[in-house]
Design a protein around this motif. Structure first.
Motif, PDB file in Angstrom:
ATOM      1  N   MET A 292      18.302  47.520  50.805  1.00 35.22           N
ATOM      2  CA  MET A 292      19.185  46.522  50.407  1.00 35.22           C
ATOM      3  C   MET A 292      20.520  47.152  49.986  1.00 35.22           C
ATOM      4  SD  MET A 292      17.505  44.371  47.540  1.00 35.22           S
ATOM      5  CE  MET A 292      16.086  43.140  47.843  1.00 35.22           C
ATOM      6  N   SER A 293      21.473  46.385  50.280  1.00 39.87           N
ATOM      7  CA  SER A 293      23.002  46.912  49.729  1.00 39.87           C
ATOM      8  C   SER A 293      23.273  45.923  48.435  1.00 39.87           C
ATOM      9  CB  SER A 293      23.816  46.266  50.967  1.00 39.87           C
ATOM     10  OG  SER A 293      23.531  47.001  52.124  1.00 39.87           O
ATOM     11  N   ARG A 294      24.464  46.815  47.867  1.00 40.54           N
ATOM     12  CA  ARG A 294      24.929  46.218  46.816  1.00 40.54           C
ATOM     13  C   ARG A 294      26.400  45.642  46.973  1.00 40.54           C
ATOM     14  NH1 ARG A 294      24.816  47.938  40.731  1.00 40.54           N
ATOM     15  NH2 ARG A 294      22.770  47.910  41.364  1.00 40.54           N
ATOM     16  N   TYR A 295      26.386  44.418  46.630  1.00 44.24           N
ATOM     17  CA  TYR A 295      27.671  43.679  46.586  1.00 44.24           C
ATOM     18  C   TYR A 295      28.194  43.295  45.463  1.00 44.24           C
ATOM     19  CZ  TYR A 295      25.805  42.945  51.254  1.00 44.24           C
ATOM     20  OH  TYR A 295      25.318  42.877  52.519  1.00 44.24           O
ATOM     21  N   VAL A 296      29.695  43.200  45.484  1.00 43.27           N
ATOM     22  CA  VAL A 296      30.405  42.746  44.148  1.00 43.27           C
ATOM     23  C   VAL A 296      30.727  41.349  44.467  1.00 43.27           C
ATOM     24  CG1 VAL A 296      32.675  42.899  42.762  1.00 43.27           C
ATOM     25  CG2 VAL A 296      31.389  44.911  43.638  1.00 43.27           C
ATOM     26  N   VAL A 297      30.344  40.434  43.589  1.00 37.73           N
ATOM     27  CA  VAL A 297      30.633  38.813  43.979  1.00 37.73           C
ATOM     28  C   VAL A 297      31.528  38.431  42.587  1.00 37.73           C
ATOM     29  CG1 VAL A 297      29.792  36.483  44.033  1.00 37.73           C
ATOM     30  CG2 VAL A 297      28.272  38.539  44.928  1.00 37.73           C
ATOM     31  N   LEU A 298      32.800  38.003  43.278  1.00 41.17           N
ATOM     32  CA  LEU A 298      33.653  37.341  42.378  1.00 41.17           C
ATOM     33  C   LEU A 298      33.647  35.765  42.382  1.00 41.17           C
ATOM     34  CD1 LEU A 298      36.385  39.936  43.515  1.00 41.17           C
ATOM     35  CD2 LEU A 298      34.977  40.208  41.469  1.00 41.17           C
ATOM     36  N   PHE A 299      33.826  35.313  40.933  1.00 38.34           N
ATOM     37  CA  PHE A 299      33.950  33.869  41.176  1.00 38.34           C
ATOM     38  C   PHE A 299      35.471  33.651  40.813  1.00 38.34           C
ATOM     39  CE2 PHE A 299      29.542  34.506  40.697  1.00 38.34           C
ATOM     40  CZ  PHE A 299      29.188  33.531  41.438  1.00 38.34           C
ATOM     41  N   LYS A 300      36.289  32.830  41.490  1.00 40.05           N
ATOM     42  CA  LYS A 300      37.776  32.751  41.168  1.00 40.05           C
ATOM     43  C   LYS A 300      38.071  31.336  41.055  1.00 40.05           C
ATOM     44  CE  LYS A 300      38.973  36.886  43.689  1.00 40.05           C
ATOM     45  NZ  LYS A 300      40.171  37.833  44.325  1.00 40.05           N
ATOM     46  N   LYS A 301      39.051  30.919  40.504  1.00 36.71           N
ATOM     47  CA  LYS A 301      39.486  29.741  40.126  1.00 36.71           C
ATOM     48  C   LYS A 301      41.126  29.733  39.968  1.00 36.71           C
ATOM     49  CE  LYS A 301      38.890  26.064  37.015  1.00 36.71           C
ATOM     50  NZ  LYS A 301      38.366  25.033  37.884  1.00 36.71           N
ATOM     51  N   ASP A 302      41.719  28.793  40.591  1.00 35.71           N
ATOM     52  CA  ASP A 302      42.982  28.786  40.558  1.00 35.71           C
ATOM     53  C   ASP A 302      43.548  27.706  39.158  1.00 35.71           C
ATOM     54  OD1 ASP A 302      43.776  30.144  43.129  1.00 35.71           O
ATOM     55  OD2 ASP A 302      43.162  28.151  44.080  1.00 35.71           O
ATOM     56  N   VAL A 303      44.548  28.323  38.542  1.00 33.74           N
ATOM     57  CA  VAL A 303      45.114  27.763  37.357  1.00 33.74           C
ATOM     58  C   VAL A 303      46.436  27.892  37.227  1.00 33.74           C
ATOM     59  CG1 VAL A 303      43.175  28.074  36.032  1.00 33.74           C
ATOM     60  CG2 VAL A 303      44.761  29.561  35.827  1.00 33.74           C
ATOM     61  N   LEU A 304      47.001  26.899  36.594  1.00 30.16           N
ATOM     62  CA  LEU A 304      48.624  26.715  36.389  1.00 30.16           C
ATOM     63  C   LEU A 304      48.850  27.910  35.411  1.00 30.16           C
ATOM     64  CD1 LEU A 304      49.619  23.285  36.398  1.00 30.16           C
ATOM     65  CD2 LEU A 304      49.897  24.689  38.238  1.00 30.16           C
ATOM     66  N   GLY A 305      49.978  28.752  35.521  1.00 33.76           N
ATOM     67  CA  GLY A 305      50.277  29.876  34.700  1.00 33.76           C
ATOM     68  C   GLY A 305      51.322  29.329  33.623  1.00 33.76           C
ATOM     69  N   GLY A 306      51.710  30.102  32.868  1.00 34.58           N
ATOM     70  CA  GLY A 306      52.750  29.603  31.689  1.00 34.58           C
ATOM     71  C   GLY A 306      54.156  29.175  32.410  1.00 34.58           C
ATOM     72  N   ASN A 307      54.500  29.782  33.588  1.00 35.37           N
ATOM     73  CA  ASN A 307      55.638  29.351  34.136  1.00 35.37           C
ATOM     74  C   ASN A 307      55.379  28.075  35.265  1.00 35.37           C
ATOM     75  OD1 ASN A 307      53.992  30.386  36.269  1.00 35.37           O
ATOM     76  ND2 ASN A 307      55.677  32.189  36.877  1.00 35.37           N
ATOM     77  N   GLY A 308      54.336  27.640  35.110  1.00 33.36           N
ATOM     78  CA  GLY A 308      54.186  26.508  35.929  1.00 33.36           C
ATOM     79  C   GLY A 308      53.681  26.528  37.292  1.00 33.36           C
ATOM     80  N   ARG A 309      53.565  27.881  37.741  1.00 34.93           N
ATOM     81  CA  ARG A 309      53.245  28.191  38.930  1.00 34.93           C
ATOM     82  C   ARG A 309      51.478  28.352  39.012  1.00 34.93           C
ATOM     83  NH1 ARG A 309      57.660  32.601  41.016  1.00 34.93           N
ATOM     84  NH2 ARG A 309      59.153  31.131  41.051  1.00 34.93           N
ATOM     85  N   GLN A 310      51.150  28.223  40.210  1.00 35.00           N
ATOM     86  CA  GLN A 310      49.559  28.473  40.342  1.00 35.00           C
ATOM     87  C   GLN A 310      49.373  29.817  40.668  1.00 35.00           C
ATOM     88  OE1 GLN A 310      47.720  25.937  43.223  1.00 35.00           O
ATOM     89  NE2 GLN A 310      46.242  27.265  43.652  1.00 35.00           N
ATOM     90  N   ILE A 311      48.389  30.252  39.911  1.00 33.80           N
ATOM     91  CA  ILE A 311      47.759  31.709  39.832  1.00 33.80           C
ATOM     92  C   ILE A 311      46.104  31.893  39.953  1.00 33.80           C
ATOM     93  CG2 ILE A 311      49.702  32.676  38.495  1.00 33.80           C
ATOM     94  CD1 ILE A 311      47.864  32.868  35.919  1.00 33.80           C
ATOM     95  N   GLU A 312      45.948  32.825  40.483  1.00 29.05           N
ATOM     96  CA  GLU A 312      44.332  33.033  40.677  1.00 29.05           C
ATOM     97  C   GLU A 312      43.803  33.915  39.611  1.00 29.05           C
ATOM     98  OE1 GLU A 312      42.185  33.831  44.844  1.00 29.05           O
ATOM     99  OE2 GLU A 312      42.736  35.729  43.725  1.00 29.05           O
TER     100      GLU A 312
END
Length: 66
Positions: A1-21
């Motif tokens: 078996m191998s080891r993996y890192v799994v990331l759950f990501k979401k796009d949101v609006l930052g305080g400056n109104g720009r989309q950030i991940e």
């Protein structure tokens, strides 16, 4: 078996109104391949967040070899 890192990501609006991940969660998973790691991580993410569907809190899943 191998080891993996799994990331759950979401796009949101930052305080400056720009989309950030943002990373909603990261999990280390032992699996035979990336597909199996993704599916196991989705189950664990749902359990930890008490969700019926992972996509309620994340837009995408990213898998990396650990």
């Amino acid at each position: 078996m191998s080891r993996y890192v799994v990331l759950f990501k979401k796009d949101v609006l930052g305080g400056n109104g720009r989309q950030i991940e943002i990373c909603q969660s990261s999990l280390e998973i032992d699996a035979l391949n990336e597909n199996q790691a993704t599916e196991l991580a989705k189950k664990k993410f749902c359990e930890s967040e008490r969700l019926c569907e992972w996509s309620l809190h994340a837009d995408r899943v990213e898998v990396r070899a650990a």
